[in-house]
Write an enzyme that holds these catalytic residues in place. Structure first.
Site, PDB file in Angstrom:
ATOM      1  N   ALA A   1      -9.699   5.257   4.438  1.00 12.51           N
ATOM      2  CA  ALA A   1      -9.614   6.433   5.308  1.00 12.51           C
ATOM      3  C   ALA A   1     -10.904   7.213   5.457  1.00 12.51           C
ATOM      4  CB  ALA A   1      -8.519   7.395   4.837  1.00 12.51           C
ATOM      5  N   GLY A   2     -11.185   7.589   6.682  1.00 13.93           N
ATOM      6  CA  GLY A   2     -12.281   8.489   6.982  1.00 13.93           C
ATOM      7  C   GLY A   2     -13.616   7.849   7.330  1.00 13.93           C
TER       8      GLY A   2
ATOM      9  N   GLY B   1      -8.446   8.923   9.864  1.00  9.61           N
ATOM     10  CA  GLY B   1      -8.750   8.951  11.294  1.00  9.61           C
ATOM     11  C   GLY B   1      -9.816   9.954  11.702  1.00  9.61           C
TER      12      GLY B   1
ATOM     13  N   ASN C   1      -9.519   1.220   9.729  1.00 11.43           N
ATOM     14  CA  ASN C   1      -8.688   1.036  10.925  1.00 11.43           C
ATOM     15  C   ASN C   1      -9.303   1.739  12.123  1.00 11.43           C
ATOM     16  OD1 ASN C   1      -6.708   0.619  12.844  1.00 11.43           O
ATOM     17  ND2 ASN C   1      -5.025   1.219  11.565  1.00 11.43           N
TER      18      ASN C   1
ATOM     19  N   LYS D   1       0.857  -1.187   0.000  1.00 13.47           N
ATOM     20  CA  LYS D   1       0.000   0.000   0.000  1.00 13.47           C
ATOM     21  C   LYS D   1       0.893   1.237   0.000  1.00 13.47           C
ATOM     22  CE  LYS D   1      -2.941   2.840   2.878  1.00 13.47           C
ATOM     23  NZ  LYS D   1      -3.760   2.993   4.078  1.00 13.47           N
TER      24      LYS D   1
END
Lengths: 67, 257
Positions: free
Chosen positions: B187-188, B161, B209, B100
Site C-alpha cells: 500500500a501507498g 491508493g 496495485n 492476505k
C-alpha cells in the site's frame, strides 16, 4: 414454491430445489464459487443433498479483482 | 541465486513483486499487466456473484489460479468477524490456506485496525491458515503479529491508493531488522522508484496495485515495477557505498600531467 434470499435479492424457487440446482440455473461452476447458507459455509460435496427451504438466506461468492 | 527467491509460508516465489488485480479498465488489461509484471502471486477480493448478469466476464476467465497464486484478501472488512468469514469462504472456494488479512479501521484513511488484526491473525493461524498481514508500520505491533503466527508482515508505505510512497523508512527498517518472517511493503507505493527504495532497505518484497493500474500506461508501468524490484533487490544485496561529507576523486592522482 419457496422464497429465498439469494445474494440479497428475493428469489422464488421450486420445492426440493438443491444448491446444485441453483448453481445450474445461474450457470455457475462449483469450482469457482463458495456458498454460505444461513451464515454457515456449505462444503462443495454437499451441494446436491442440500435442499433449500422457505426464507433461506444464500450467499454465493467468487473472486474478483482486488488489491 | 537462492537469495533472489522469496519464500512465504513454504511457497517459493521467483518474483518479489506481488500485484493486485483491482482498478483495471478491463480483465484483459489486468491479465496483460500481471504478465508484464512477472509476478507469481496476485491478490484477489471475495465478492457476491452477479446473479442478474450471467454473461458478464469474470476474473478467472482471464487469470488461471493453477498458473498464478491467488492470494485472497479481506478488503472492505472492518471487523475481525467479517475478515474471518471472507477468508473461510475463500478457503472453501479453492482450498487456499495462504491469505492476505486486512482489517480496516477507518474509511477515510483505510488504516488497519491493529487490535482486530492481531485478534484475527491469532484465530486464522490456529485454524491452519497462512496469513500475510497488512499492518501499520509500528515495529511493536509487527512483532505481535509475528508472535501470533503471521506468515508475512505487510506494513503500509502510506495510505492505500494514495501513491505517497515510503513515508517512514526508519520504521520499515526497524521492522525488517527484527523480523524472522518476510516483510513485504503493501500500500501507498506511487511509482517504480518507491519500490526500489523499499527493496534497497531490505524488504523481502512489495505489493503493488494502484501504482500500476492507475498509471497512464499500466502494462508499461508493470514492466517498470518488475525491473525496479529486481534492481532494488540487487542493490540491497550488493551493499551500497558509505556516505562521505566531501568529494573523493574517482580518477587517480598518480601520473597527473
Amino acid at each position: 414454491m419457496a422464497k429465498i434470499q439469494l445474494n440479497g435479492k428475493k428469489v422464488f424457487i421450486k420445492s426440493n430445489y438443491s444448491l446444485f440446482d441453483l448453481l445450474k440455473k445461474h450457470r455457475l461452476i462449483s469450482k469457482k464459487i463458495a456458498i454460505e447458507l444461513n451464515n454457515s459455509i456449505v462444503p462443495k460435496a454437499n451441494y446436491k443433498k442440500k435442499n433449500l427451504k422457505n426464507n433461506d438466506k444464500v450467499e454465493i461468492v467468487h473472486f474478483i479483482g482486488g488489491g | 541465486m537462492k537469495n533472489n527467491f522469496l519464500k512465504v509460508a513454504g511457497k517459493i516465489l521467483k518474483s518479489r513483486l506481488i500485484v493486485g488485480t483491482g482498478k483495471y479498465k478491463s480483465f484483459s488489461e489486468t491479465a496483460k499487466a500481471v504478465q508484464a509484471s512477472g509476478a507469481d502471486m496476485v491478490t484477489v477480493a471475495v465478492r457476491r456473484v452477479n446473479i442478474l448478469d450471467k454473461k458478464k466476464p469474470i476474473l478467472t476467465d482471464f487469470l488461471n489460479p493453477k498458473k498464478i497464486i491467488f492470494l485472497p484478501n479481506t478488503a472492505g472488512c472492518f471487523t475481525s468477524d467479517d475478515a474471518l468469514r471472507t477468508l473461510r469462504l475463500a478457503r472453501e472456494m479453492g482450498g487456499w490456506k495462504l491469505v492476505k488479512l486486512e482489517v480496516l479501521g477507518d474509511k477515510k484513511t483505510l488504516y488497519p485496525n491493529m487490535i482486530e488484526t492481531i485478534k484475527s491473525t491469532k484465530i486464522l493461524s490456529k485454524e491452519g491458515f497462512k496469513v500475510m498481514v497488512y499492518c501499520t508500520d509500528d515495529p511493536l505491533l509487527a512483532k505481535k503479529l509475528e508472535d501470533n503466527g503471521a506468515s508475512a508482515i505487510m506494513p503500509l508505505a502510506s495510505p492505500i491508493g494514495s501513491g505517497l510512497g515510503l513515508q517512514n523508512r526508519i520504521n520499515i527498517s526497524m521492522i525488517i531488522k527484527q523480523s524472522k518472517i518476510p516483510v513485504i511493503v503493501d500500500a501507498g507505493i506511487g511509482t517504480a522508484s518507491d519500490a526500489t527504495i523499499a527493496m534497497e532497505l531490505g524488504c523481502d518484497g512489495v505489493l503493488i496495485n494502484s501504482a500500476i493500474a492507475n498509471a497512464k500506461k499500466p502494462i508499461l508501468m508493470a514492466k517498470a515495477f518488475k525491473d525496479a524490484v529486481i534492481s532494488g533487490r540487487n542493490s540491497y544485496l550488493a551493499g551500497r557505498m558509505s556516505k562521505n561529507y566531501f568529494a573523493i576523486a574517482s580518477s587517480p592522482k598518480k601520473g597527473l600531467i
